[in-house]
Design an enzyme around this catalytic site. Structure first.
Site, short mmCIF file in Angstrom:
data_model
loop_
_atom_site.label_atom_id
_atom_site.label_comp_id
_atom_site.label_asym_id
_atom_site.label_seq_id
_atom_site.Cartn_x
_atom_site.Cartn_y
_atom_site.Cartn_z
N ALA A 123 0.84 -1.21 0.00
CA ALA A 123 0.00 0.00 0.00
C ALA A 123 0.87 1.25 0.00
CB ALA A 123 -0.93 -0.02 1.21
N GLU A 364 3.01 -0.78 -11.00
CA GLU A 364 4.40 -0.88 -10.52
C GLU A 364 5.30 0.13 -11.23
OE1 GLU A 364 5.98 -4.66 -9.43
OE2 GLU A 364 4.02 -5.51 -9.04
N1 COS Z 1 16.85 1.66 -4.26
C1 COS Z 1 17.29 2.18 -3.09
N2 COS Z 1 17.17 3.48 -2.75
C2 COS Z 1 16.58 4.30 -3.63
C3 COS Z 1 16.09 3.84 -4.87
C4 COS Z 1 16.24 2.48 -5.18
N3 COS Z 1 15.80 1.97 -6.33
N4 COS Z 1 15.54 4.88 -5.54
C5 COS Z 1 15.69 5.97 -4.75
N5 COS Z 1 16.32 5.60 -3.60
C6 COS Z 1 16.71 6.47 -2.49
C7 COS Z 1 17.56 7.61 -3.01
O1 COS Z 1 18.93 7.22 -3.05
C8 COS Z 1 17.32 8.70 -1.97
O2 COS Z 1 18.11 8.40 -0.84
P1 COS Z 1 18.89 9.61 -0.06
O3 COS Z 1 17.80 10.54 0.42
O4 COS Z 1 19.59 8.91 1.06
O5 COS Z 1 19.78 10.24 -1.05
C9 COS Z 1 15.85 8.49 -1.59
O6 COS Z 1 15.56 7.12 -1.94
C10 COS Z 1 14.94 9.40 -2.34
O7 COS Z 1 15.13 9.19 -3.71
P2 COS Z 1 14.76 10.26 -4.81
O8 COS Z 1 15.30 11.59 -4.41
O9 COS Z 1 15.13 9.72 -6.13
O10 COS Z 1 13.16 10.35 -4.62
P3 COS Z 1 12.10 10.96 -5.59
O11 COS Z 1 10.94 11.40 -4.79
O12 COS Z 1 12.72 11.98 -6.48
O13 COS Z 1 11.67 9.67 -6.48
C11 COS Z 1 10.66 8.50 -8.28
C12 COS Z 1 11.05 9.85 -7.67
C13 COS Z 1 9.95 8.81 -9.56
C14 COS Z 1 11.89 7.67 -8.58
C15 COS Z 1 9.77 7.70 -7.31
O14 COS Z 1 8.76 8.54 -6.78
C16 COS Z 1 9.08 6.51 -7.98
O15 COS Z 1 9.70 5.49 -8.27
N6 COS Z 1 7.77 6.65 -8.28
C17 COS Z 1 6.98 5.59 -8.85
C18 COS Z 1 6.39 4.75 -7.79
C19 COS Z 1 5.65 3.60 -8.39
O16 COS Z 1 6.20 2.75 -9.05
N7 COS Z 1 4.35 3.55 -8.12
C20 COS Z 1 3.54 2.49 -8.62
C21 COS Z 1 2.57 2.05 -7.60
S1 COS Z 1 3.28 1.07 -6.37
S2 COS Z 1 2.86 -0.73 -7.02
#
Ligand code: COS
Length: 386
Positions: A123, A364
């Site tokens: 969730a 996802e």
């Molecule tokens: N593995 C481990 N850590 C991760 C990571 C990963 N794949 N991706 C990001 N992080 C970490 C970053 O390193 C950062 O850590 P620090 O604060 O220590 O530097 C932290 O998490 C925040 O990352 P970021 O700044 O990239 O966050 P954002 O809010 O900019 O992320 C995206 C944007 C688009 C990448 C994110 O919101 C995302 O993936 N959204 C889609 C979610 C999704 O798939 N939803 C579908 C429904 S769920 S089934």
């Protein structure tokens, strides 16, 4: 490989037979009833499908990523609703605990997840936080020995039947982004937890999603995943990296099934006095689909093998999810085209596949989110190297 080659070969044969002999014949019925029969779910449990990715120490099969993807190739060959029955247990519903859970959390929950006694959900998504996952508004406030959760989660797969949910909620309202988010294991019987009505969907009938509502929902403090606040966003991202590879495997399997269906039709169907498979314009569609599915298979295996070797594959997982889900959309679109008028008629099944496949490009992480992840990682790596 976690299993020896012979045992794994037997597992693949068993899953292939299960898909061919039990699942494919029931596709139409499940789509019409919007329900996977209970006896089939019992068979899935007996086969160990709920515990594919749970380590052996906690009662699962403990497959490597490569092995899981290869199982995904098989599972993809039938309606995605069947995989959804146990898909959250294998992927996003369990992996937060597997990757970041405390030993006590693993011991308490993983054996029940692996056996299928517990169905799990993930969730993260909310009405106002879908792609922008770090902006979750659901709050979790520590009050003595428990957290109090408030908020709404949306489109939560398997929530109507979930026994436990991995829930991302903001524990620190002063931190607006990712750092204020924590992950919790929330049991269905928790006071203050309720569920919305299952949504009517375009496809994948038999798989159910609904809202999850937290109204002063009480969760024991020991259910904070990993025991540390502020780690929930990272737990979610790591879980999704893995889930995206699993899903890429499923997309490849789905595309291969669709190609078989289109090929069989093209060889059988005659127009202008010969099978339409003899026409070069039809051949072009078949050939493009074959090449693209093969590319998807190769890249997904490559990324899975690299993850098993300990590499960071966040970029590659996003590439695989993006490419294979888009590829699947193209392949199933061509299959409808090859079927002509029959492709639009429900009896032939391709129409259902077309609707089912549409979700692959959305859940996802949408294609656009995968693009964003890939490009941001490329830019970051270049800057780091400078
Ligand atoms: N593995 C481990 N850590 C991760 C990571 C990963 N794949 N991706 C990001 N992080 C970490 C970053 O390193 C950062 O850590 P620090 O604060 O220590 O530097 C932290 O998490 C925040 O990352 P970021 O700044 O990239 O966050 P954002 O809010 O900019 O992320 C995206 C944007 C688009 C990448 C994110 O919101 C995302 O993936 N959204 C889609 C979610 C999704 O798939 N939803 C579908 C429904 S769920 S089934």
């Amino acid at each position: 490989m976690a299993m020896d080659a012979e045992t794994f070969g037997q597992l693949i044969d068993t899953v292939r037979r299960f898909v061919d002999e039990r699942l494919i014949p029931l596709e139409q019925q499940v789509a019409e009833d919007d329900k996977v029969p209970d006896d089939l779910i019992a068979e899935m449990k007996a086969l160990g499908l709920f515990g594919l990715s749970v380590p052996e120490a906690y009662g699962g099969l403990g497959l490597t990523m490569e092995e899981e993807v290869r199982v995904g190739f098989q599972l993809g060959r039938t309606s995605p609703a069947f995989r959804s029955v146990f898909g959250t247990n294998v992927g996003i519903g369990s992996q937060g605990i597997v990757i970041d859970g405390t030993e006590a959390q693993k011991q308490q929950y993983l054996p029940k997840i692996a056996s299928g006694e517990y169905v799990t959900s993930f969730a993260l998504t909310e009405p106002e936080a879908g792609s922008d996952a770090a902006s979750v508004r659901t709050t979790a406030r520590l009050d003595g020995d428990h957290y109090v959760l408030n908020g709404t989660k949306r489109f939560i797969t398997n929530a109507p039947t979930a026994d436990i949910l991995t829930v991302m909620a903001r524990t620190n309202p002063d931190i607006a982004g990712a750092g204020g988010v924590s992950a919790f294991i929330v049991e269905r019987r928790s006071p203050g937890l309720s569920f919305g009505k299952p949504e009517k969907k375009m496809g994948q009938q038999g798989a159910h999603v609904c809202d999850v509502i937290f109204d002063n929902c009480q969760v024991p403090a020991e259910n904070l995943i990993g025991g540390a606040e502020g780690q929930g966003f990272k737990t979610a991202m790591k879980t999704l990296d893995r889930g995206r590879l699993h899903l890429a495997g499923v997309c490849v399997g789905f595309a291969e099934r669709v190609i078989d269906t289109a090929l069989a039709y093209a060889v059988e169907r005659k127009q202008f006095g010969q099978p339409i498979a003899e026409f070069q314009l039809v051949q072009a569609m078949l050939a493009d689909s074959k090449a693209e599915a093969y590319a998807g298979r190769c890249m997904t295996l490559d990324a899975a093998i690299r993850r098993d070797a300990g590499e960071d594959i966040a970029t590659e997982a996003a590439c695989c999810k993006m490419y294979t889900s888009e590829m699947c959309g193209r392949v199933v679109d061509r299959a409808v085209q090859i079927h002509g008028g029959n492709g639009y008629i429900a009896d032939y099944g391709v129409e259902r596949m077309y609707r089912d496949a549409r979700l692959f490009r959305i859940y996802e992480g949408t294609t656009q989110i995968q693009q964003l992840v890939i490009a941001r990682n490329m830019i970051r790596e270049m800057r780091d190297a400078m």
